[in-house]
Design a protein around this motif. Structure first.
Motif, PDB file in Angstrom:
ATOM      1  N   ALA A   2      -6.841   1.591  -4.255  1.00  0.00           N
ATOM      2  CA  ALA A   2      -6.107   2.812  -3.934  1.00  0.00           C
ATOM      3  C   ALA A   2      -6.588   4.001  -4.751  1.00  0.00           C
ATOM      4  O   ALA A   2      -6.567   5.144  -4.281  1.00  0.00           O
ATOM      5  N   ALA A  41      -0.185   9.187   1.732  1.00  0.00           N
ATOM      6  CA  ALA A  41      -1.206  10.020   2.376  1.00  0.00           C
ATOM      7  C   ALA A  41      -0.989  10.150   3.876  1.00  0.00           C
ATOM      8  O   ALA A  41      -1.603  10.996   4.521  1.00  0.00           O
ATOM      9  N   THR A  90       0.840  -1.196   0.000  1.00  0.00           N
ATOM     10  CA  THR A  90       0.000   0.000   0.000  1.00  0.00           C
ATOM     11  C   THR A  90       0.877   1.247   0.000  1.00  0.00           C
ATOM     12  O   THR A  90       1.912   1.295   0.670  1.00  0.00           O
ATOM     13  N   ASN A  91       0.468   2.253  -0.729  1.00  0.00           N
ATOM     14  CA  ASN A  91       1.197   3.523  -0.780  1.00  0.00           C
ATOM     15  C   ASN A  91       0.888   4.341   0.474  1.00  0.00           C
ATOM     16  O   ASN A  91      -0.266   4.698   0.734  1.00  0.00           O
ATOM     17  N   PHE A  92       1.935   4.648   1.273  1.00  0.00           N
ATOM     18  CA  PHE A  92       1.754   5.385   2.520  1.00  0.00           C
ATOM     19  C   PHE A  92       1.833   6.898   2.334  1.00  0.00           C
ATOM     20  O   PHE A  92       1.932   7.640   3.305  1.00  0.00           O
ATOM     21  N   ILE A 126      -5.859   9.622   4.483  1.00  0.00           N
ATOM     22  CA  ILE A 126      -5.266   8.722   5.482  1.00  0.00           C
ATOM     23  C   ILE A 126      -6.231   7.601   5.867  1.00  0.00           C
ATOM     24  O   ILE A 126      -5.821   6.454   6.069  1.00  0.00           O
ATOM     25  N   SER A 184      -7.939   0.584   3.080  1.00  0.00           N
ATOM     26  CA  SER A 184      -7.796  -0.043   1.764  1.00  0.00           C
ATOM     27  C   SER A 184      -7.217  -1.461   1.835  1.00  0.00           C
ATOM     28  O   SER A 184      -7.646  -2.323   1.054  1.00  0.00           O
ATOM     29  N   GLY A 199      -7.066   5.841  -1.824  1.00  0.00           N
ATOM     30  CA  GLY A 199      -5.684   6.072  -1.407  1.00  0.00           C
ATOM     31  C   GLY A 199      -5.296   7.501  -1.159  1.00  0.00           C
ATOM     32  O   GLY A 199      -4.219   7.769  -0.649  1.00  0.00           O
ATOM     33  N   VAL A 211      -6.056   4.996   3.231  1.00  0.00           N
ATOM     34  CA  VAL A 211      -4.840   4.185   3.333  1.00  0.00           C
ATOM     35  C   VAL A 211      -5.007   3.107   4.394  1.00  0.00           C
ATOM     36  O   VAL A 211      -4.579   1.956   4.222  1.00  0.00           O
ATOM     37  N   ALA A 265       3.672   6.266   9.849  1.00  0.00           N
ATOM     38  CA  ALA A 265       4.127   5.533   8.662  1.00  0.00           C
ATOM     39  C   ALA A 265       5.165   4.485   9.046  1.00  0.00           C
ATOM     40  O   ALA A 265       5.182   3.378   8.497  1.00  0.00           O
TER      41      ALA A 265
END
Length: 325
Positions: free
Chosen positions: A277, A31, A27-29, A284, A290, A281, A287, A38
């Motif tokens: 996402a 945000a 997952t893309n952190f 927050i 998701s 995404g 995130v 994080a």
């Protein structure tokens, strides 16, 4: 309930829980603006592969194979077939979605497991077959030592240039992972009642040490993944905590059932991550939720496919292709 059965149920349940953190790792952190939050997510997601390998080692019985060819046949059907089948689906979908061609070289690297623990798992199972007559205590301490040194070398950046020349990454370096697999492998011969008692005795000190290393690591290092300076002890501590959680929930049948699908969820979830996402995404909350939504969609899709296969009397073939346990 008999102690070995409790431990086995806990391991299946742990697989169901840990796959969530595999998805978190993908997952893309971006945000998450709070660096400490994080870091916590990164540290938690780093337990996924070590704990999967511990559980895999516990369930791996090298002496049950009559020959090396029997082992290869078993792994070809149980591991390689669903890995390749799902890999082709995932790579093809991802490449077409990104608008790029289906290049043979890129496809081969993807299917061979660039960044995937499955390549490492297969290699470890083959190696441990050849070392099956070595006393497990010797194998355990040797592998733990090799992993500790290898991860420290990875953290220092010494291994990356060498591995790059071999078209490999730290993820494919079996020395980084063999200690975890050996830990589960050596646990087979221990009295399960004593193993359970040991986990229950260690989880509070492990939690305290993990919290101390978490805070200390925030100030001492910038890399919080698998191959960080504090990664090795933190991954062992978090593995103990997850095993304790598995024991506490060992009677939860639906989570055990979910664990039977964890391998297939791992194989197929990556194509669901960017779709979820795209909608969630950017915030927050998105995130944080998701990974749960990705897990639910992936499991739901697999469950529906298995149900349809059952109606069509194709459940055995589907089990082979998707790796449903």
């Amino acid at each position: 309930m008999e102690h070995r059965k409790i431990l086995s149920n806990a391991c299946w349940l742990v697989k169901a829980l840990v796959i969530l953190f595999v998805i978190v790792a993908h997952t893309n952190f971006a945000a998450i603006q709070n660096p400490f939050a994080a870091m916590v997510l990164s540290r938690l997601s780093s337990v996924a592969v070590p704990l999967f390998l511990i559980v895999a080692g516990y369930f791996y019985h090298a002496n049950k194979f009559s020959s090396f060819s029997a082992l290869l046949k078993k792994k070809a059907v149980g591991l390689c077939l669903p890995w390749l089948f799902c890999g082709v689906l995932v790579y093809g979908y991802t490449a077409l979605r990104a608008g790029r061609g289906l290049g043979f070289g890129a496809a081969a690297r993807f299917l061979l497991g660039s960044g995937s623990y499955l390549t490492v798992l297969l290699v470890l199972q083959l190696l441990f077959y050849f070392f099956r007559n070595v006393p497990k205590a010797v194998l355990l301490w040797t592998c733990l030592g090799l992993s500790a040194v290898s991860i420290l070398l990875s953290a220092a950046g010494f291994t990356a240039p060498v591995l790059e020349k071999l078209y490999m990454t730290d993820y494919l370096n079996v020395f980084n992972w063999c200690g975890f697999f050996a830990l589960g492998y050596a646990a087979q011969d221990r009295d399960p009642e004593k193993l359970i008692a040991g986990i229950k005795k260690l989880w509070i000190p492990a939690a305290a040490l993990w919290a101390a290393l978490l805070v200390g690591g925030y100030f001492l290092e910038s890399n919080f993944g698998y191959f960080s300076w504090l990664g090795f002890p933190m991954e062992f501590c978090s593995s103990i905590l997850f095993l304790m959680l598995g024991l506490a929930l060992a009677s939860c049948r639906w989570l055990q059932h979910l664990g039977k699908y964890s391998f297939t969820v791992y194989l197929l979830h990556i194509q669901i991550v960017p779709i979820v996402a795209k909608f969630l995404g950017g915030h927050i909350i998105g995130v944080l939720v998701s990974p749960l939504i990705t897990y639910a969609i992936t499991f739901g899709a697999i469950w529906i496919i298995c149900k349809i296969a059952g109606w069509l009397k194709l459940n055995k073939l589907t089990g082979y292709l998707l790796g449903v346990r």
